[in-house]
Design a protein around this motif. Structure first.
Motif, PDB file in Angstrom:
ATOM      1  N   ALA A 122      92.483  26.152 -27.825  1.00 44.61           N
ATOM      2  CA  ALA A 122      92.776  27.045 -28.949  1.00 44.61           C
ATOM      3  C   ALA A 122      92.534  28.509 -28.600  1.00 44.61           C
ATOM      4  CB  ALA A 122      91.935  26.646 -30.163  1.00 44.61           C
ATOM      5  N   LEU A 123      91.469  28.787 -27.849  1.00 46.91           N
ATOM      6  CA  LEU A 123      91.062  30.170 -27.596  1.00 46.91           C
ATOM      7  C   LEU A 123      91.392  30.657 -26.196  1.00 46.91           C
ATOM      8  CD1 LEU A 123      87.564  30.069 -29.355  1.00 46.91           C
ATOM      9  CD2 LEU A 123      89.767  30.769 -30.317  1.00 46.91           C
ATOM     10  N   GLN A 124      91.770  29.728 -25.322  1.00 53.65           N
ATOM     11  CA  GLN A 124      92.100  30.093 -23.931  1.00 53.65           C
ATOM     12  C   GLN A 124      90.966  30.865 -23.283  1.00 53.65           C
ATOM     13  OE1 GLN A 124      95.159  29.158 -22.190  1.00 53.65           O
ATOM     14  NE2 GLN A 124      94.902  27.730 -23.911  1.00 53.65           N
ATOM     15  N   ARG A 125      89.764  30.348 -23.451  1.00 49.44           N
ATOM     16  CA  ARG A 125      88.575  30.959 -22.880  1.00 49.44           C
ATOM     17  C   ARG A 125      87.703  29.882 -22.229  1.00 49.44           C
ATOM     18  NH1 ARG A 125      91.307  34.743 -23.543  1.00 49.44           N
ATOM     19  NH2 ARG A 125      90.763  36.765 -24.457  1.00 49.44           N
ATOM     20  N   PRO A 126      86.903  30.244 -21.232  1.00 51.31           N
ATOM     21  CA  PRO A 126      86.058  29.255 -20.554  1.00 51.31           C
ATOM     22  C   PRO A 126      84.937  28.753 -21.465  1.00 51.31           C
ATOM     23  CG  PRO A 126      85.522  31.459 -19.785  1.00 51.31           C
ATOM     24  CD  PRO A 126      86.746  31.593 -20.649  1.00 51.31           C
ATOM     25  N   VAL A 127      84.527  27.530 -21.197  1.00 52.28           N
ATOM     26  CA  VAL A 127      83.488  26.888 -21.996  1.00 52.28           C
ATOM     27  C   VAL A 127      82.256  26.614 -21.144  1.00 52.28           C
ATOM     28  CG1 VAL A 127      82.870  24.833 -23.331  1.00 52.28           C
ATOM     29  CG2 VAL A 127      85.153  25.825 -23.559  1.00 52.28           C
ATOM     30  N   ILE A 128      81.112  26.960 -21.705  1.00 52.10           N
ATOM     31  CA  ILE A 128      79.813  26.706 -21.088  1.00 52.10           C
ATOM     32  C   ILE A 128      79.074  25.725 -21.996  1.00 52.10           C
ATOM     33  CG2 ILE A 128      77.587  27.775 -20.493  1.00 52.10           C
ATOM     34  CD1 ILE A 128      79.334  30.391 -20.070  1.00 52.10           C
TER      35      ILE A 128
ATOM     36  N   ARG B 232      80.969  25.622 -16.832  1.00 51.93           N
ATOM     37  CA  ARG B 232      79.641  25.756 -16.241  1.00 51.93           C
ATOM     38  C   ARG B 232      78.617  25.184 -17.231  1.00 51.93           C
ATOM     39  NH1 ARG B 232      78.368  30.012 -12.671  1.00 51.93           N
ATOM     40  NH2 ARG B 232      80.636  30.246 -12.522  1.00 51.93           N
ATOM     41  N   PHE B 233      77.530  24.664 -16.694  1.00 49.51           N
ATOM     42  CA  PHE B 233      76.438  24.162 -17.524  1.00 49.51           C
ATOM     43  C   PHE B 233      75.215  25.040 -17.305  1.00 49.51           C
ATOM     44  CE2 PHE B 233      79.274  20.637 -16.893  1.00 49.51           C
ATOM     45  CZ  PHE B 233      79.273  19.970 -18.115  1.00 49.51           C
ATOM     46  N   ILE B 234      74.386  25.158 -18.346  1.00 53.04           N
ATOM     47  CA  ILE B 234      73.134  25.908 -18.253  1.00 53.04           C
ATOM     48  C   ILE B 234      71.990  24.983 -18.658  1.00 53.04           C
ATOM     49  CG2 ILE B 234      71.758  27.819 -19.151  1.00 53.04           C
ATOM     50  CD1 ILE B 234      74.314  29.356 -19.677  1.00 53.04           C
ATOM     51  N   ALA B 235      71.027  24.821 -17.779  1.00 53.40           N
ATOM     52  CA  ALA B 235      69.825  24.043 -18.087  1.00 53.40           C
ATOM     53  C   ALA B 235      68.673  24.998 -18.357  1.00 53.40           C
ATOM     54  CB  ALA B 235      69.485  23.107 -16.934  1.00 53.40           C
TER      55      ALA B 235
ATOM     56  N   GLU C  84      74.162  37.046 -17.490  1.00 53.14           N
ATOM     57  CA  GLU C  84      74.641  37.081 -16.105  1.00 53.14           C
ATOM     58  C   GLU C  84      75.531  35.868 -15.811  1.00 53.14           C
ATOM     59  OE1 GLU C  84      72.080  35.954 -12.408  1.00 53.14           O
ATOM     60  OE2 GLU C  84      71.757  38.082 -12.772  1.00 53.14           O
ATOM     61  N   ILE C  85      75.107  34.703 -16.308  1.00 49.30           N
ATOM     62  CA  ILE C  85      75.897  33.483 -16.116  1.00 49.30           C
ATOM     63  C   ILE C  85      77.215  33.594 -16.886  1.00 49.30           C
ATOM     64  CG2 ILE C  85      75.979  30.982 -16.483  1.00 49.30           C
ATOM     65  CD1 ILE C  85      72.863  31.059 -16.246  1.00 49.30           C
ATOM     66  N   TYR C  86      77.143  34.044 -18.131  1.00 46.49           N
ATOM     67  CA  TYR C  86      78.354  34.217 -18.939  1.00 46.49           C
ATOM     68  C   TYR C  86      79.360  35.125 -18.222  1.00 46.49           C
ATOM     69  CZ  TYR C  86      75.916  32.409 -23.156  1.00 46.49           C
ATOM     70  OH  TYR C  86      75.254  31.640 -24.078  1.00 46.49           O
ATOM     71  N   GLN C  87      78.877  36.248 -17.720  1.00 43.50           N
ATOM     72  CA  GLN C  87      79.760  37.217 -17.072  1.00 43.50           C
ATOM     73  C   GLN C  87      80.395  36.639 -15.821  1.00 43.50           C
ATOM     74  OE1 GLN C  87      76.832  40.300 -16.770  1.00 43.50           O
ATOM     75  NE2 GLN C  87      77.365  41.236 -18.742  1.00 43.50           N
ATOM     76  N   ASP C  88      79.631  35.869 -15.067  1.00 43.66           N
ATOM     77  CA  ASP C  88      80.163  35.252 -13.859  1.00 43.66           C
ATOM     78  C   ASP C  88      81.264  34.252 -14.204  1.00 43.66           C
ATOM     79  OD1 ASP C  88      80.017  34.691 -10.938  1.00 43.66           O
ATOM     80  OD2 ASP C  88      79.388  32.718 -11.630  1.00 43.66           O
ATOM     81  N   VAL C  89      81.040  33.457 -15.249  1.00 40.61           N
ATOM     82  CA  VAL C  89      82.046  32.478 -15.670  1.00 40.61           C
ATOM     83  C   VAL C  89      83.289  33.182 -16.191  1.00 40.61           C
ATOM     84  CG1 VAL C  89      82.549  30.643 -17.334  1.00 40.61           C
ATOM     85  CG2 VAL C  89      80.353  30.692 -16.168  1.00 40.61           C
TER      86      VAL C  89
END
Length: 422
Positions: free
Chosen positions: A156-162, A196-199, A408-413
């Motif tokens: 729907a949004l054409q954006r990456p998902v974390i 990407r996943f974030i733990a 930082e992770i968001y920006q990289d993705v």
């Protein structure tokens, strides 16, 4: 950057996941990012300023009705607006609602089936609303229990998902068969839709990689962080003598280990008082009543919690499972309270990073009693651990550090997705 973050409300209960999600969004906003924090199921309950949107999706009433009665999957939208209104949700959750995973298997499977599940119209409502909002740079899901939203949101949004990972295995492991196996199958089937996943800890990154059969390289770590506002180690008495004040602050439930601590204190040779506070689910009142020697002090607000922590000498939450977060530990240490924890889950990395506590072999109340006795008899060591705890948590587990690392992770993705689309 612009961030769309989902958070799952837990009705009238303080939930570590909700607290973490709201604190993160609040700090990201303070750092200059544009964050839309959208509640799922119920409005969120937080201790600090709540920055989540007023609109709630997958309202708990609608989800329940659509799960159990097919007619509610076809009613006009007017009825959904009625069920999903904040006043209706707050009324429905003003008492206690069961979050026992043994009773929620069918609904969890349905949610993980996404657009093929009974809550498909809820997904449509969410995506229809979001396409009319400013387009985010990234989308963050609060845990893998909502991973079925990854594909429809991305389309729907054409954006990456974390997708954040912060303790959902405890819920999943409580599910009966066939729900347990089916939930794991569905989660694994949706892993490919997440960029990407974030733990929230190094421990949990390694654990979830093996648990889900997920490449470790796809998981980043953004350690938990807390706001230091109000926490003040200087308000604790540095020369307090007398019986050791042993504190426990967490949800009063078997998985948090209050019974282990109660047994350990009963085995101590030095004088000690066991004081406990935190949310007591109605279904666990009998559990608390069976514990001897526990002085229960209710479920205070943030100011009351801080006052409680500043009045104890040592903190312990000897969870019989591998806790991936350790939020209560960080809050205790922020007030200069040393912690005594089993060597499992995220506890070892927190204790070693801060130097503010002692580890003991898991599931050994006798050894826990011995450590507490040693600290009761050596107040100089207790004070040294207190200083390390207060400084260590500020150096390593502050809210600003968590938000900066997550951004930082968001920006990289987001950069990776932009390059892939060009």
């Amino acid at each position: 950057m612009r961030i769309l973050s989902l958070t799952a409300g837990a009705a009238g209960m303080y939930c570590g996941t909700c607290l973490r999600d709201n604190s993160l969004a609040r700090e990201l906003i303070r750092q200059g990012h544009d964050v839309l924090l959208v509640p799922i199921y119920t409005p969120t309950l937080t201790e600090e300023e709540n920055v989540s949107a007023e609109k709630v999706f997958f309202g708990g009433i609608s989800v329940y009705l659509q799960q159990h009665y097919s007619i509610f999957r076809k009613l006009p939208a007017f009825f959904d607006r009625l069920w999903d209104s904040n006043w209706a949700l707050k009324l429905a959750t003003s008492g206690s609602i069961s979050v026992n995973p043994k009773l929620l298997g069918e609904m969890t499977v349905s949610m993980l089936r996404g657009e093929q599940g009974f809550q498909a119209r809820e997904i449509s409502k969410l995506t229809s609303w979001l396409v009319n909002e400013p387009r985010p740079d990234v989308i963050d899901l609060p845990y893998t229990l909502l991973i079925a939203l990854a594909e429809p949101l991305k389309n729907a949004l054409q954006r990456p998902v974390i997708c954040t990972m912060q303790g959902e295995d405890l819920f999943l492991e409580g599910l009966q068969e066939p729900w347990h196996s089916e939930c794991l199958r569905l989660i694994r089937a949706n892993l490919r839709h997440v960029d990407r996943f974030i733990a929230v800890s190094e421990y949990y990154a390694s654990f979830m990689s093996e648990y889900l059969g997920l490449e470790r390289s796809r998981i980043e770590v953004s350690p938990l962080g807390i706001s230091m506002e109000g926490h003040d180690a200087s308000k604790r008495s540095a020369t307090r003598d007398g019986a050791l004040q042993v504190g426990f602050f967490a949800r009063v439930a078997p998985e948090k280990g209050l019974h282990v601590l109660a047994e350990a204190v009963s085995l101590m040779k030095q004088p000690a008082v066991l004081r406990a506070a935190g949310y007591l689910p109605p279904e666990h009142k009998g559990y608390l009543q069976k514990l001897r020697g526990v002085q229960y002090e209710g479920s205070p607000d943030r100011a009351g919690k801080i006052a409680f922590l500043q009045s104890i000498d040592v903190f312990s939450m000897p969870s019989p499972y591998a806790d991936p977060k350790g939020l209560s530990l960080l809050e205790a240490m922020a007030n200069g309270v040393p912690v005594v924890q089993p060597s499992r889950g995220a506890f070892p990395e927190i204790v070693r990073a801060t130097g503010g506590g002692v580890l003991f072999a898991p599931d050994t109340p006798q050894r826990l009693a011995e450590v507490l006795d040693e600290l009761a008899a050596d107040r100089d060591r207790l004070r040294a651990l207190s200083s390390c705890a207060a400084q260590g948590v500020r150096d390593r587990y502050g809210l600003a550090a968590m938000a900066s690392r997550t951004a930082e992770i968001y920006q990289d993705v987001a950069r990776g997705a932009a390059v892939a689309q060009s």
